[in-house]
Design an enzyme around this catalytic site. Structure first.
Site, PDB file in Angstrom:
ATOM      1  N   SER A 270       3.555  23.131  13.077  1.00  0.00           N
ATOM      2  CA  SER A 270       2.889  22.387  14.139  1.00  0.00           C
ATOM      3  C   SER A 270       1.572  23.067  14.485  1.00  0.00           C
ATOM      4  O   SER A 270       1.446  24.288  14.364  1.00  0.00           O
ATOM      5  CB  SER A 270       3.791  22.312  15.372  1.00  0.00           C
ATOM      6  N   ARG A 309      -9.405 -20.178 -11.850  1.00  0.00           N
ATOM      7  CA  ARG A 309      -9.861 -18.832 -11.473  1.00  0.00           C
ATOM      8  C   ARG A 309      -9.766 -18.685  -9.965  1.00  0.00           C
ATOM      9  O   ARG A 309     -10.241 -19.544  -9.228  1.00  0.00           O
ATOM     10  CB  ARG A 309     -11.311 -18.599 -11.923  1.00  0.00           C
TER      11      ARG A 309
END
Length: 442
Positions: A270, A309
């Site tokens: 931590s 497409r």
């Protein structure tokens, strides 16, 4: 965007190095050179032309920054790449460059080439996870622990059976991923090999073989099943990995303490609390998985593409697909280390089984008492004793033995056996053996 700080830590660093801009250019080049070779074999390109292309381009320096800049005007990286490649060729070869292909052929095939080694790497990692899981299953086939439902203590299971479920989740996703085919894309402008007739399909099949990709039934410009199939398979792996990370994180809680992630210098520290050992590997796995789930949502929403497409849908696939593969690989690297070095604390599991004073055994006790007291009274007595045991911190078996409705109804030995979690593990051991058989036969 600070990708090295915010995105890349969740990904496989090795995979990142193999999937950079240069790798994409090499993959696009591999497609174009293979196409020229296939066309030369059929007589559509003069003899020796494909080899000359390879000589002139294989070690040429492509300007990736210029290609990236060109995406803004062309809509994809293939267009500026093809222009650059043609400019690097001698005049007599230019006309045979990119012959019969379209930009989507280049991009889709290049992505499949980039993903091929990633799938192999994922399989290797999943096999490694399976091996580590089998070792844990063997070591803890009879180790009793609390089974929890809705985040509360429920009934006893074994840690071995918990790991078995982890292993099956990963292995199911591995087998699904192993069946994935990455197909070559080649159809030309509108997917019908315009100007080349039936020869186009022959080239498509030959191109697949030359590149080591699958040959699809037809060009798949707007049939996005290959992407949908791969994306959801990657998400399945991510989900299986996330399940493990979530369970481990919950079991590492200070008040639970049944397992711990492998220790390493600085791992889990931590920034402000020196005493903490955070389950960072679990956090990285879950963080990667959450991102994959989001990416797959994009792929699913892009699955239906218009006409011949996609307009935006195709373009939206590229980053989520590649990032998902890199995130899953990064997650599995952490899962492998986690399973290989997982610290298991059977004593704490035993302590937690006794946290309710034995009240976790209220269900089997109720079953034992039902023939003597009736179902309703048996359930009420077992629940009452569990509450007294919890409140007064007395053994559940002792509370039951002193209960007015239980005295003289059940002998003490039978009663205490019914209160022993280690004797109420159901099919846990048999499930581990069954899971091992299924895992090993693959």
């Amino acid at each position: 965007m600070p990708t090295a700080l915010l995105k890349h830590p969740f990904m496989s660093q090795h995979a990142l190095s193999e999937c950079d801009d240069e790798a994409m250019v090499r993959a696009m080049l591999a497609f174009e050179l293979a196409l020229a070779e296939v066309q030369e074999a059929s007589g559509a390109v003069p003899e020796g032309a494909s080899q000359q292309m390879r000589i002139q381009l294989e070690h040429a320096t492509f300007d990736t920054a210029a290609i990236a800049e060109g995406v803004a005007s062309g809509g994809n990286a293939a267009i500026p790449f093809v222009k650059q490649g043609r400019s690097l060729l001698s005049d007599e070869l230019k006309r045979y460059w990119h012959q019969g292909a379209t930009s989507q052929d280049v991009i889709d095939s290049a992505l499949m080439l980039l993903l091929t080694p990633r799938l192999r790497a994922l399989d290797d990692l999943l096999v490694r996870c399976r091996t580590a899981s089998l070792a844990l299953m063997d070591a803890h086939i009879t180790t009793p622990m609390v089974g929890r439902t809705l985040m509360q203590q429920a009934l006893p299971i074994t840690f071995g059976v918990k790991v078995s479920h982890w292993a099956i989740g990963l292995e199911q996703s591995r087998r699904r991923l192993a069946d994935i085919e990455l197909p070559v894309q080649f159809g030309g402008a509108v997917g019908v090999h315009s100007g080349w007739d039936a020869q186009g399909l022959e080239w498509m099949d030959a191109l697949a073989e030359r590149l080591g990709l699958a040959a699809s039934v037809l060009p798949w410009h707007t049939d996005r099943y290959p992407i949908h199939n791969l994306g959801t398979a990657l998400d399945a792996v991510a989900g299986a990995a996330e399940k493990i990370a979530q369970d481990v994180a919950l079991l590492t809680q200070t008040e639970v303490g049944e397992v711990a992630e492998p220790s390493a210098p600085g791992m889990g520290e931590s920034s402000s609390m020196p005493h903490k050992r955070n389950p960072v590997r679990s956090a990285l796995i879950r963080g990667a998985a959450k991102q994959v789930h989001g990416h797959i949502g994009v792929l699913l929403n892009a699955a239906a593409q218009p006409l011949e497409r996609g307009l935006g849908e195709w373009h939206a696939e590229w980053a989520p697909l590649m990032e998902s593969a890199l995130l899953v690989e990064g997650a599995l690297e952490q899962v492998a280390v986690l399973l290989e070095g997982l610290e298991v604390y059977p004593d704490n599991m035993e302590r937690n089984l006794a946290a309710t004073g034995g009240g976790i055994m209220a269900e089997p006790v109720a079953r034992l008492l039902t023939p003597h007291l009736g179902a309703d009274d048996a359930k009420a007595v077992s629940a009452e004793a569990a509450e007294i045991s919890r409140r007064d911190k007395r053994s559940y078996a002792d509370v039951l033995a002193d209960h007015a409705k239980v005295k003289d109804q059940v002998d003490q030995v039978t009663l205490r056996k019914a209160c022993d979690p280690a004797l109420y593990l159901g099919s846990s051991q048999q499930q581990v053996l069954r899971a091992k058989h299924w895992l090993i036969k693959s």
